[in-house]
Design a protein around this motif. Structure first.
Motif, PDB file in Angstrom:
ATOM      1  N   GLY A  17       0.276  -8.411   2.385  1.00  0.00           N
ATOM      2  CA  GLY A  17       1.702  -8.748   1.975  1.00  0.00           C
ATOM      3  C   GLY A  17       2.583  -7.612   2.435  1.00  0.00           C
ATOM      4  O   GLY A  17       3.569  -7.900   3.121  1.00  0.00           O
ATOM      5  N   GLY A  18       2.398  -6.385   2.317  1.00  0.00           N
ATOM      6  CA  GLY A  18       2.978  -5.263   3.204  1.00  0.00           C
ATOM      7  C   GLY A  18       2.886  -5.402   4.676  1.00  0.00           C
ATOM      8  O   GLY A  18       4.093  -5.179   5.489  1.00  0.00           O
ATOM      9  N   CYS A  19       2.159  -6.007   5.316  1.00  0.00           N
ATOM     10  CA  CYS A  19       1.863  -5.969   6.596  1.00  0.00           C
ATOM     11  C   CYS A  19       2.623  -7.182   6.923  1.00  0.00           C
ATOM     12  O   CYS A  19       3.105  -7.062   8.257  1.00  0.00           O
ATOM     13  N   ALA A  20       2.576  -8.300   6.421  1.00  0.00           N
ATOM     14  CA  ALA A  20       3.429  -9.471   6.722  1.00  0.00           C
ATOM     15  C   ALA A  20       5.090  -9.145   6.569  1.00  0.00           C
ATOM     16  O   ALA A  20       5.822  -9.486   7.382  1.00  0.00           O
ATOM     17  N   GLY A  21       5.315  -8.529   5.523  1.00  0.00           N
ATOM     18  CA  GLY A  21       6.595  -8.094   5.362  1.00  0.00           C
ATOM     19  C   GLY A  21       7.274  -7.162   6.272  1.00  0.00           C
ATOM     20  O   GLY A  21       8.500  -7.331   6.889  1.00  0.00           O
ATOM     21  N   MET A  22       6.368  -6.244   6.854  1.00  0.00           N
ATOM     22  CA  MET A  22       6.995  -5.415   8.079  1.00  0.00           C
ATOM     23  C   MET A  22       6.672  -5.742   9.549  1.00  0.00           C
ATOM     24  O   MET A  22       6.812  -5.386  10.201  1.00  0.00           O
ATOM     25  N   ASN A  23       6.022  -6.995   9.353  1.00  0.00           N
ATOM     26  CA  ASN A  23       5.401  -7.353  10.671  1.00  0.00           C
ATOM     27  C   ASN A  23       4.762  -6.427  11.677  1.00  0.00           C
ATOM     28  O   ASN A  23       5.259  -6.257  12.801  1.00  0.00           O
ATOM     29  N   VAL A  24       3.458  -5.963  10.928  1.00  0.00           N
ATOM     30  CA  VAL A  24       2.915  -4.697  11.713  1.00  0.00           C
ATOM     31  C   VAL A  24       2.164  -5.268  12.974  1.00  0.00           C
ATOM     32  O   VAL A  24       2.196  -6.389  13.088  1.00  0.00           O
ATOM     33  N   HIS A  25       1.627  -4.366  14.019  1.00  0.00           N
ATOM     34  CA  HIS A  25       0.973  -4.507  15.025  1.00  0.00           C
ATOM     35  C   HIS A  25       0.074  -3.615  15.040  1.00  0.00           C
ATOM     36  O   HIS A  25      -0.042  -2.677  14.507  1.00  0.00           O
TER      37      HIS A  25
ATOM     38  N   TYR B  96      11.593  -0.079  14.316  1.00  0.00           N
ATOM     39  CA  TYR B  96      10.522  -0.687  13.501  1.00  0.00           C
ATOM     40  C   TYR B  96      10.617  -0.109  12.164  1.00  0.00           C
ATOM     41  O   TYR B  96      10.437   1.006  11.890  1.00  0.00           O
ATOM     42  N   PHE B  97      10.838  -1.036  11.207  1.00  0.00           N
ATOM     43  CA  PHE B  97      11.324  -0.507   9.749  1.00  0.00           C
ATOM     44  C   PHE B  97      10.165   0.043   9.077  1.00  0.00           C
ATOM     45  O   PHE B  97      10.439   0.829   8.145  1.00  0.00           O
ATOM     46  N   ALA B  98       8.906  -0.381   9.427  1.00  0.00           N
ATOM     47  CA  ALA B  98       7.699   0.261   9.011  1.00  0.00           C
ATOM     48  C   ALA B  98       7.614   1.746   9.205  1.00  0.00           C
ATOM     49  O   ALA B  98       7.182   2.492   8.207  1.00  0.00           O
ATOM     50  N   LYS B  99       8.276   2.235  10.380  1.00  0.00           N
ATOM     51  CA  LYS B  99       8.299   3.655  10.319  1.00  0.00           C
ATOM     52  C   LYS B  99       9.681   4.369  10.303  1.00  0.00           C
ATOM     53  O   LYS B  99       9.528   5.559  10.118  1.00  0.00           O
ATOM     54  N   ASP B 100      10.582   3.601  10.133  1.00  0.00           N
ATOM     55  CA  ASP B 100      11.891   4.158  10.473  1.00  0.00           C
ATOM     56  C   ASP B 100      12.525   5.092   9.216  1.00  0.00           C
ATOM     57  O   ASP B 100      12.097   4.731   7.789  1.00  0.00           O
ATOM     58  N   SER B 101      13.124   5.917   9.270  1.00  0.00           N
ATOM     59  CA  SER B 101      14.056   6.915   8.373  1.00  0.00           C
ATOM     60  C   SER B 101      15.187   7.205   8.357  1.00  0.00           C
ATOM     61  O   SER B 101      16.009   7.639   8.133  1.00  0.00           O
ATOM     62  N   THR B 102      15.537   6.811   9.809  1.00  0.00           N
ATOM     63  CA  THR B 102      16.891   7.292  10.738  1.00  0.00           C
ATOM     64  C   THR B 102      17.725   6.247  11.015  1.00  0.00           C
ATOM     65  O   THR B 102      18.870   6.781  11.275  1.00  0.00           O
ATOM     66  N   VAL B 103      17.529   4.889  11.196  1.00  0.00           N
ATOM     67  CA  VAL B 103      18.443   3.865  11.643  1.00  0.00           C
ATOM     68  C   VAL B 103      19.621   3.916  10.779  1.00  0.00           C
ATOM     69  O   VAL B 103      19.454   3.777   9.573  1.00  0.00           O
ATOM     70  N   ARG B 104      20.687   3.724  11.494  1.00  0.00           N
ATOM     71  CA  ARG B 104      22.020   3.653  10.857  1.00  0.00           C
ATOM     72  C   ARG B 104      22.401   2.302  10.885  1.00  0.00           C
ATOM     73  O   ARG B 104      21.935   1.519  11.854  1.00  0.00           O
ATOM     74  N   PRO B 105      23.397   1.716  10.121  1.00  0.00           N
ATOM     75  CA  PRO B 105      23.838   0.333  10.244  1.00  0.00           C
ATOM     76  C   PRO B 105      24.145  -0.089  11.627  1.00  0.00           C
ATOM     77  O   PRO B 105      23.884  -1.127  12.217  1.00  0.00           O
ATOM     78  N   GLU B 106      25.077   0.695  12.329  1.00  0.00           N
ATOM     79  CA  GLU B 106      25.456   0.429  13.509  1.00  0.00           C
ATOM     80  C   GLU B 106      24.542   0.342  14.613  1.00  0.00           C
ATOM     81  O   GLU B 106      24.294  -0.283  15.594  1.00  0.00           O
ATOM     82  N   VAL B 107      23.486   1.174  14.355  1.00  0.00           N
ATOM     83  CA  VAL B 107      22.400   1.266  15.403  1.00  0.00           C
ATOM     84  C   VAL B 107      21.546   0.000  15.080  1.00  0.00           C
ATOM     85  O   VAL B 107      20.871  -0.786  15.892  1.00  0.00           O
ATOM     86  N   ALA B 108      21.332  -0.488  13.858  1.00  0.00           N
ATOM     87  CA  ALA B 108      20.654  -1.787  13.388  1.00  0.00           C
ATOM     88  C   ALA B 108      21.508  -3.005  14.231  1.00  0.00           C
ATOM     89  O   ALA B 108      20.771  -3.739  14.665  1.00  0.00           O
TER      90      ALA B 108
ATOM     91  N   GLY C  96       0.899  -1.302   0.048  1.00  0.00           N
ATOM     92  CA  GLY C  96      -0.150   0.061  -0.025  1.00  0.00           C
ATOM     93  C   GLY C  96       0.911   1.224  -0.058  1.00  0.00           C
ATOM     94  O   GLY C  96       0.302   2.277  -0.133  1.00  0.00           O
ATOM     95  N   GLY C  97       2.309   1.115   0.139  1.00  0.00           N
ATOM     96  CA  GLY C  97       3.103   2.248   0.056  1.00  0.00           C
ATOM     97  C   GLY C  97       2.691   3.107   1.274  1.00  0.00           C
ATOM     98  O   GLY C  97       2.885   4.336   1.364  1.00  0.00           O
ATOM     99  N   ASN C  98       2.332   2.520   2.593  1.00  0.00           N
ATOM    100  CA  ASN C  98       2.148   3.326   3.823  1.00  0.00           C
ATOM    101  C   ASN C  98       3.477   3.136   4.862  1.00  0.00           C
ATOM    102  O   ASN C  98       3.385   3.707   5.873  1.00  0.00           O
ATOM    103  N   SER C  99       4.735   2.716   4.621  1.00  0.00           N
ATOM    104  CA  SER C  99       5.711   2.815   5.145  1.00  0.00           C
ATOM    105  C   SER C  99       6.172   4.166   5.281  1.00  0.00           C
ATOM    106  O   SER C  99       6.256   4.918   4.194  1.00  0.00           O
ATOM    107  N   TYR C 100       6.344   4.470   6.379  1.00  0.00           N
ATOM    108  CA  TYR C 100       6.666   6.056   6.577  1.00  0.00           C
ATOM    109  C   TYR C 100       7.902   6.545   5.988  1.00  0.00           C
ATOM    110  O   TYR C 100       8.241   7.659   5.330  1.00  0.00           O
ATOM    111  N   GLY C 101       8.929   5.871   5.912  1.00  0.00           N
ATOM    112  CA  GLY C 101      10.288   6.129   5.201  1.00  0.00           C
ATOM    113  C   GLY C 101      10.537   5.220   4.081  1.00  0.00           C
ATOM    114  O   GLY C 101       9.591   5.114   3.150  1.00  0.00           O
TER     115      GLY C 101
END
Lengths: 487, 253
Positions: free
Chosen positions: A137-145, A439-451, A69-74
């Motif tokens: 499909g998107g909800c499963a891919g991002m494992n939403v709650h 949570y990757f569905a919302k994220d725009s700022t996580v860096r590799p070291e944070v992940a 649906g293209g609803n991931s914030y980032g």
């Protein structure tokens, strides 16, 4: 690194760098609208046409990103300058059993289509997002709650089985018993291991089209936490809203909404309340203003000054109506975001990002207080702050834990990007120190070291090994993948 | 080969530019200054050794050896570059040639080269950018034309023609694209101290390529439409454009 090419080399690499058809080139935005890019967008309807897109990608040396649906914030559903598979046309409900509540759907079926299909049989999706425009499909891919995460966990826990197409074109069936490594990695795997072609899910039995909703104002962060602790046992849904402008003693003040399923027999006429006509919220504000233009009326308030007053009003309204209990339809309670179409436009052309940390319960209250203070210190209190309770799950790249989350919207403008990045860097430290997650569905700022820090080296190594096995050519990529996991 | 490309990070706003004709003069100066402004740059030119020298110390510039008369490879190269850059925000066509032409010389081969490099190359590259930017609803197209395109003069009939045609082409692009959110900028430099100046008989108000490029980028970022560089040439341009033909044909320049 500068690289050199001459015409001869270009001729030799013709098959690798051949152009993709320009008519598929489209501008694609993150849901928050804070970033955009160009992608070659394909919208297949069948498994055969899906396989052809993977073949095309391989032939042209391009990667493929998946988008529902293209609803991931980032940037989770973006893939700049490469192929983007928009799966919304693979939207058939393949099988529905109104006795057992088991449904099998294609990935592009939306939450909206699903609940409307099953409700009159007395079922509701066990987990729904705040907008009904998301796809299964998107909800499963991002494992939403949803707002019931503390009771039923993430959506993945209600998926019985799925079929997934690998970039090779092969289709593989996964469940908690069969190919279970892949099952627990692909759910929440952000579409990086394969493309769901069908998903089988267990729906939740309900006995009324209404929920019993209770709203109560909370004077500070401590009372917000207390309310959750007192109510998690016997409630179906709880969500908190915070006025991020509250400071000092009022830090963390806000409203809490609790909703409960009705028990069998409580609704005298469930067949009526479960009819679609009785689910929708009214079309017009006060019966006059069409909701399609309501975002225009919100726009003047979307600044520090305006939002302060709106939030204050909302907080005191919570006091006035506080303690009231009323019945509200499932759709009206859940899909607040759909109630004001395009509400995100009120943030202006720069869009918004969301920052949603998940913090273990023992550290949550202190960490959230610190986070709110940091935002206030920088003069960037977030305009919409939503508070939820969670429980852990077994998925490999999971955001879930035994604790709380706080979702904060930041308005982005042409000039505040550097400042917002600086703030989120500082918040990252607070979250990681409190053993928090993202949570990757919302994220725009996580860096590799944070992940690496919140997922752990082991989970990432395991995920990479699965990707190496099922997508050896690294065909499946997104902007998020390159930002967080590559290199 | 596994697919790879650059990509934008949310909130970082990485800008990406293509400069065609980047091995010397104005083009090279533009590459250096765009790099200072944190752009990712694809630098194109025919002469590999010169281009390598320009890009050597600029990590954000990638070089592509390319002859603009090689028309049929342009669409593929354009796609490759945009994929490598991870997107495109700005394209600047600088490539231009001006061979020595005597006042009584009519050399069709020389003329053809000027039309191919100064005009056809621009059309081939900028058409592609126009198509993409129109779909994106954003982007900026810049053509480095010349004050020489304002009139046809005795000393350089086809050079003038190529630049006049380029002006008209850019104007038409602007009329097509401005309502789609795309900016088209025509830059008309006066005398800039480059190889092209070697064939000019009398020169004045000469500026260095670095000075010219700086002024050009300021105009580009302001999304100006038609700009003389340096600005005082706009006065000259206005006068030259309005000299009546019966006087103009008696002048020697």
């Amino acid at each position: 690194m500068a690289k050199q090419k001459n015409n001869k080399q270009i001729d030799n690499t013709l098959t690798l760098s051949a152009s993709l058809p320009e008519e598929h080139l489209e501008r694609v935005e993150s849901w928050g609208g804070a970033s955009s890019g160009m992608s070659y967008v394909y919208r297949p309807t069948t498994i055969e046409s899906l396989a052809k897109v993977f073949e095309l990608a391989r032939k042209n040396g391009r990667s493929v990103g998946l988008r529902g649906g293209g609803n991931s914030y980032g940037d989770a559903a973006m893939n700049d300058e490469n192929i983007l598979l928009d799966l919304r046309r693979m939207n058939r409900i393949l099988d529905w059993n109104p006795e057992s509540g088991v449904v099998r759907v294609e990935p592009g079926v939306t939450i909206s289509a699903l609940w409307q299909y099953i409700l009159e049989d007395g079922w509701w999706p066990p987990v729904v997002t705040g907008t009904s425009k998301t796809t299964i499909g998107g909800c499963a891919g991002m494992n939403v709650h949803g707002k019931n995460a503390y009771q039923v966990g993430t959506i993945g826990e209600h998926i019985l089985e799925f079929d997934m197409m690998l970039p090779s074109g092969e289709i593989i069936t996964c469940s908690p018993e069969t190919n279970n490594n892949l099952f627990f990695a692909a759910i929440g795997g952000a579409g990086l291991l394969g493309c769901f072609t069908s998903l089988t899910m267990q729906m939740k039995r309900i006995y009324s089209g209404n929920l019993r909703v209770h709203t109560q104002a909370q004077v500070d962060l401590a009372s917000m936490f207390d309310y959750f602790y007192e109510n998690v046992e016997d409630s179906s849904y709880i969500v908190g809203w915070m006025d991020a402008f509250g400071n000092g003693k009022g830090l963390g003040r806000g409203d809490v909404h609790r909703a409960d399923y009705l028990k069998p027999g409580e609704d005298p006429n469930p067949s009526q309340t479960m009819r679609l006509e009785n689910q929708y919220p009214p079309e017009n504000l006060f019966g006059i203003v069409p909701k399609s233009i309501m975002w225009l009326g919100m726009r003047p308030f979307m600044n520090n000054f305006g939002t302060r007053f709106v939030n204050l009003g909302k907080y005191y309204a919570g006091h006035v109506t506080g303690g009231a209990t009323y019945l509200q339809s499932h759709a009206a309670f859940h899909f607040l975001l759909d109630y004001v179409p395009n509400w995100k436009k009120s943030y202006g052309s720069g869009g918004l990002i969301q920052y949603q940390p998940f913090i273990p319960k023992e550290n949550a209250q202190n960490a959230f207080a610190d986070i709110l203070r940091v935002c206030q210190y920088y003069g960037q209190p977030n305009y919409l702050t939503v508070f939820k309770r969670h429980k852990p799950d077994n998925f490999l790249l999971s955001h879930a834990l035994d604790g709380f989350s706080m979702a904060m919207d930041f308005r982005i403008t042409g000039s505040n990007q550097g400042k917002i990045l600086k703030i989120t860097r500082q918040l990252d430290e607070i979250v990681l120190a409190a053993n928090g997650r993202f949570y990757f569905a919302k994220d725009s700022t996580v860096r590799p070291e944070v992940a690496r820090a919140f997922l752990g080296d082991e989970a990432i190594t395991q995920f990479r090994a699965l990707k190496e096995k099922y997508d050896p050519d690294n065909i499946l990529q997104t902007n998020l993948w390159r930002r967080v996991f590559k290199g | 080969m596994s697919p790879k490309n650059n990509f934008s990070l949310p909130l970082h706003n990485q800008k990406r530019a293509i400069v065609i004709g980047a091995s010397s003069g104005i083009g090279a100066a533009l590459v250096r200054q765009l790099a200072d402004q944190a752009y990712m740059i694809a630098a194109l030119a025919r002469r590999e050794d010169l281009l390598t020298a320009v890009c050597q110390s600029i990590p954000s510039a990638t070089l592509y050896v390319h002859d603009v008369t090689d028309n049929e490879n342009i669409p593929m190269l354009f796609d490759q570059i945009v994929q490598d850059l991870g997107g495109l925000d700005l394209i600047i066509y600088v490539a231009g040639v001006q061979p020595t032409v005597a006042v009584d010389e009519y050399d069709t081969e020389k003329d053809k080269t000027m039309i191919e490099v100064n005009l056809m190359g621009a059309i081939a590259w900028l058409n592609l950018a126009a198509t993409r930017f129109e779909r994106a609803g954003a982007g900026q197209i810049v053509g480095i034309s010349s004050i020489a395109g304002d009139r046809g003069r005795v000393g350089s009939p086809v050079y003038n023609t190529s630049k006049a045609a380029l002006n008209t082409y850019l104007e038409a692009l602007r009329n097509r694209l401005s309502k789609k959110g795309v900016t088209v900028t025509t830059i008309k430099p006066g005398f800039v101290d480059t190889v092209l100046l070697e064939n000019a008989p009398k020169t004045f108000w000469v500026v260095s390529p670095e000075e010219a490029a700086a002024e050009m980028l300021t105009a580009i970022h302001k999304k100006r439409q038609i700009v003389y560089v340096p600005a005082r040439w706009s006065l000259v341009g206005m006068i030259v454009r309005h000299i009546p033909s019966f006087i103009f044909r008696r002048l020697s320049f």
